[in-house]
Design a protein around this motif. Structure first.
Motif, PDB file in Angstrom:
ATOM      1  N   ALA A 187       6.995   3.250  -1.500  1.00  0.00           N
ATOM      2  CA  ALA A 187       6.563   2.142  -0.633  1.00  0.00           C
ATOM      3  C   ALA A 187       5.267   2.479   0.098  1.00  0.00           C
ATOM      4  O   ALA A 187       4.338   1.658   0.159  1.00  0.00           O
ATOM      5  CB  ALA A 187       7.661   1.803   0.369  1.00  0.00           C
ATOM      6  N   LEU A 188       5.185   3.702   0.637  1.00  0.00           N
ATOM      7  CA  LEU A 188       3.976   4.106   1.365  1.00  0.00           C
ATOM      8  C   LEU A 188       2.767   4.203   0.428  1.00  0.00           C
ATOM      9  O   LEU A 188       1.644   3.861   0.815  1.00  0.00           O
ATOM     10  CB  LEU A 188       4.205   5.442   2.063  1.00  0.00           C
ATOM     11  N   THR A 189       3.010   4.676  -0.798  1.00  0.00           N
ATOM     12  CA  THR A 189       1.923   4.745  -1.773  1.00  0.00           C
ATOM     13  C   THR A 189       1.391   3.350  -2.075  1.00  0.00           C
ATOM     14  O   THR A 189       0.170   3.130  -2.145  1.00  0.00           O
ATOM     15  CB  THR A 189       2.396   5.422  -3.069  1.00  0.00           C
ATOM     16  N   ALA A 190       2.309   2.396  -2.249  1.00  0.00           N
ATOM     17  CA  ALA A 190       1.899   1.022  -2.522  1.00  0.00           C
ATOM     18  C   ALA A 190       1.115   0.437  -1.345  1.00  0.00           C
ATOM     19  O   ALA A 190       0.114  -0.269  -1.532  1.00  0.00           O
ATOM     20  CB  ALA A 190       3.130   0.165  -2.819  1.00  0.00           C
ATOM     21  N   LEU A 191       1.555   0.750  -0.129  1.00  0.00           N
ATOM     22  CA  LEU A 191       0.849   0.253   1.052  1.00  0.00           C
ATOM     23  C   LEU A 191      -0.546   0.866   1.163  1.00  0.00           C
ATOM     24  O   LEU A 191      -1.511   0.179   1.516  1.00  0.00           O
ATOM     25  CB  LEU A 191       1.661   0.558   2.313  1.00  0.00           C
ATOM     26  N   ARG A 192      -0.649   2.165   0.869  1.00  0.00           N
ATOM     27  CA  ARG A 192      -1.961   2.815   0.914  1.00  0.00           C
ATOM     28  C   ARG A 192      -2.913   2.173  -0.085  1.00  0.00           C
ATOM     29  O   ARG A 192      -4.092   1.976   0.202  1.00  0.00           O
ATOM     30  CB  ARG A 192      -1.824   4.310   0.607  1.00  0.00           C
ATOM     31  N   GLU A 193      -2.397   1.879  -1.256  1.00  0.00           N
ATOM     32  CA  GLU A 193      -3.248   1.243  -2.269  1.00  0.00           C
ATOM     33  C   GLU A 193      -3.689  -0.144  -1.806  1.00  0.00           C
ATOM     34  O   GLU A 193      -4.825  -0.550  -2.019  1.00  0.00           O
ATOM     35  CB  GLU A 193      -2.484   1.143  -3.593  1.00  0.00           C
ATOM     36  N   ARG A 194      -2.772  -0.845  -1.156  1.00  0.00           N
ATOM     37  CA  ARG A 194      -3.108  -2.193  -0.686  1.00  0.00           C
ATOM     38  C   ARG A 194      -4.147  -2.131   0.433  1.00  0.00           C
ATOM     39  O   ARG A 194      -5.102  -2.912   0.460  1.00  0.00           O
ATOM     40  CB  ARG A 194      -1.835  -2.897  -0.204  1.00  0.00           C
ATOM     41  N   PHE A 195      -3.962  -1.208   1.353  1.00  0.00           N
ATOM     42  CA  PHE A 195      -4.894  -1.098   2.473  1.00  0.00           C
ATOM     43  C   PHE A 195      -6.189  -0.398   2.082  1.00  0.00           C
ATOM     44  O   PHE A 195      -7.188  -0.512   2.778  1.00  0.00           O
ATOM     45  CB  PHE A 195      -4.231  -0.362   3.641  1.00  0.00           C
ATOM     46  N   GLY A 196      -6.153   0.334   0.963  1.00  0.00           N
ATOM     47  CA  GLY A 196      -7.358   1.032   0.537  1.00  0.00           C
ATOM     48  C   GLY A 196      -8.491   0.104   0.159  1.00  0.00           C
ATOM     49  O   GLY A 196      -9.666   0.498   0.170  1.00  0.00           O
ATOM     50  N   SER A 197      -8.170  -1.137  -0.141  1.00  0.00           N
ATOM     51  CA  SER A 197      -9.198  -2.097  -0.547  1.00  0.00           C
ATOM     52  C   SER A 197      -9.745  -2.900   0.630  1.00  0.00           C
ATOM     53  O   SER A 197     -10.540  -3.817   0.450  1.00  0.00           O
ATOM     54  CB  SER A 197      -8.607  -3.061  -1.585  1.00  0.00           C
ATOM     55  N   ILE A 240      -2.473  -5.735   9.956  1.00  0.00           N
ATOM     56  CA  ILE A 240      -1.215  -5.511   9.237  1.00  0.00           C
ATOM     57  C   ILE A 240      -0.454  -6.811   9.034  1.00  0.00           C
ATOM     58  O   ILE A 240       0.050  -7.115   7.949  1.00  0.00           O
ATOM     59  CB  ILE A 240      -0.343  -4.494   9.998  1.00  0.00           C
ATOM     60  N   ALA A 241      -0.405  -7.616  10.093  1.00  0.00           N
ATOM     61  CA  ALA A 241       0.335  -8.875  10.039  1.00  0.00           C
ATOM     62  C   ALA A 241      -0.252  -9.828   8.992  1.00  0.00           C
ATOM     63  O   ALA A 241       0.490 -10.588   8.348  1.00  0.00           O
ATOM     64  CB  ALA A 241       0.339  -9.549  11.409  1.00  0.00           C
ATOM     65  N   THR A 242      -1.553  -9.808   8.833  1.00  0.00           N
ATOM     66  CA  THR A 242      -2.179 -10.721   7.873  1.00  0.00           C
ATOM     67  C   THR A 242      -2.264 -10.144   6.471  1.00  0.00           C
ATOM     68  O   THR A 242      -2.591 -10.867   5.528  1.00  0.00           O
ATOM     69  CB  THR A 242      -3.610 -11.093   8.334  1.00  0.00           C
ATOM     70  N   THR A 243      -1.984  -8.833   6.319  1.00  0.00           N
ATOM     71  CA  THR A 243      -2.087  -8.197   5.005  1.00  0.00           C
ATOM     72  C   THR A 243      -0.748  -8.113   4.282  1.00  0.00           C
ATOM     73  O   THR A 243      -0.655  -8.306   3.077  1.00  0.00           O
ATOM     74  CB  THR A 243      -2.681  -6.778   5.124  1.00  0.00           C
TER      75      THR A 243
END
Length: 317
Positions: free
Chosen positions: A274-284, A313-316
């Motif tokens: 889950a954290l890896t997926a979040l990092r990838e999402r926020f990395g962009s 975070i709320a909007t992402t």
């Protein structure tokens, strides 16, 4: 190229080395079909006994692993070995990928040996080790031996991935138990003093026993980690190690600890994914106009960084 995952999983279940190797390669390469692979493997897992072997460089982890493979094969067990090695700075692959100390098992169809590179991941394991363990489990391995890279005091991640953690030490390592004291002496379920034919083996075992006795007080019925002396290169003491491992497995099963450890392992794996997926999402987000707008408001004093982060975070998500 799309892969026929059900067929590959069926072949791995039959014990075909190429299919097992292909599945682990899909795991290591974070294949787009990884989720399909894991979904197919899920009903086939949960049967293998996962034993982690760790210790400082030079204590004989590979030799001990090979000796354990021999002992378990004599008991008719199918064995999987996941040997985690340092990464080559050039190719990113495992530096000791040929596993020269385990060549005697290379032609045994009931033994599967795979080297994995850490690829910079700290903790003594590769980041994809949990999924690779699952592949070996689903392939019908009764025992999965996970050998970490040579570790010091902090690389104790194996304790979170194994049912039983075996810590190896050896006499004549210069500073004795100091080389592996703090973190690593807190994670062992079974301790092995290898190279026991060397001078100082008894002293190392006594010092280890003393240090373990200084730990937390154990209640009646709690597991007391045994200390076994071996000469793995000659196969001496290996049967006693297997007996100690089997006793620990029986104790865990009786006290509900085996289920508890596997639940913790699954929880940690889910969290990591889950954290890896979040990092990838926020990395962009560096090129996201929302981030630039929020940065402007923070700079202008219209909001603070914490409030801006909460809004982002709320909007992402």
């Amino acid at each position: 190229m799309s892969i026929d995952v059900p067929s590959l999983v069926a072949q791995a279940r039959e014990g075909r080395p190429r299919a097992v190797a292909r599945l682990i390669s899909l795991v290591e390469g974070a294949s787009p079909q990884l989720r399909e692979v894991m979904a197919a493997l899920a009903p086939l897992t949960g049967r293998a006994y996962v034993v982690g072997l760790t210790g400082s460089p030079g204590v004989g982890k590979s030799t001990s692993t090979s000796a354990l493979v021999t002992a378990y094969r004599k008991r008719g067990k199918r064995v999987g070995v996941l040997a985690v090695d340092p990464s080559s700075p050039f190719s990113g692959g495992a530096l000791l990928g040929d596993r020269v100390r385990m060549q005697e098992h290379a032609t045994d169809p009931e033994v599967f040996i795979r080297s994995m590179a850490t690829r910079g991941h700290l903790g003594g394991l590769a980041w994809s080790a949990p999924q690779a363990i699952r592949v070996l489990d689903a392939a019908g391995c009764d025992v999965v031996l996970v050998e970490t890279v040579g570790v010091g005091q902090s690389e104790v991640e194996i304790a979170a991935q194994a049912d039983t953690t075996m810590v190896l030490l050896a006499p004549g390592m210069g500073d004795g138990i100091q080389a592996a004291k703090a973190g690593i002496l807190e994670i062992g379920d079974v301790y092995v003093v290898n190279k026991a034919d060397r001078d100082g083996a008894d002293a190392t075992a006594r010092e280890l026993n003393h240090m373990l006795g200084l730990g937390e007080a154990r209640k009646p019925g709690d597991w007391r980690p045994p200390i076994v002396k071996t000469v793995a290169a000659k196969g001496e003491g290996v049967d006693e190690v297997v007996e100690a491992l089997e006793k620990h497995y029986a104790w865990m099963s009786e006290h509900g600890e085996l289920t508890a450890r596997r639940l913790r392992r699954a929880s940690a794996e889910i969290e990591t994914i889950a954290l890896t997926a979040l990092r990838e999402r926020f990395g962009s987000l560096h090129e996201d106009s929302r981030l630039a707008a929020l940065a402007g408001r923070v700079t202008a004093g219209e909001t603070d960084p914490y409030a801006a982060a909460d809004e982002l975070i709320a909007t992402t998500l």
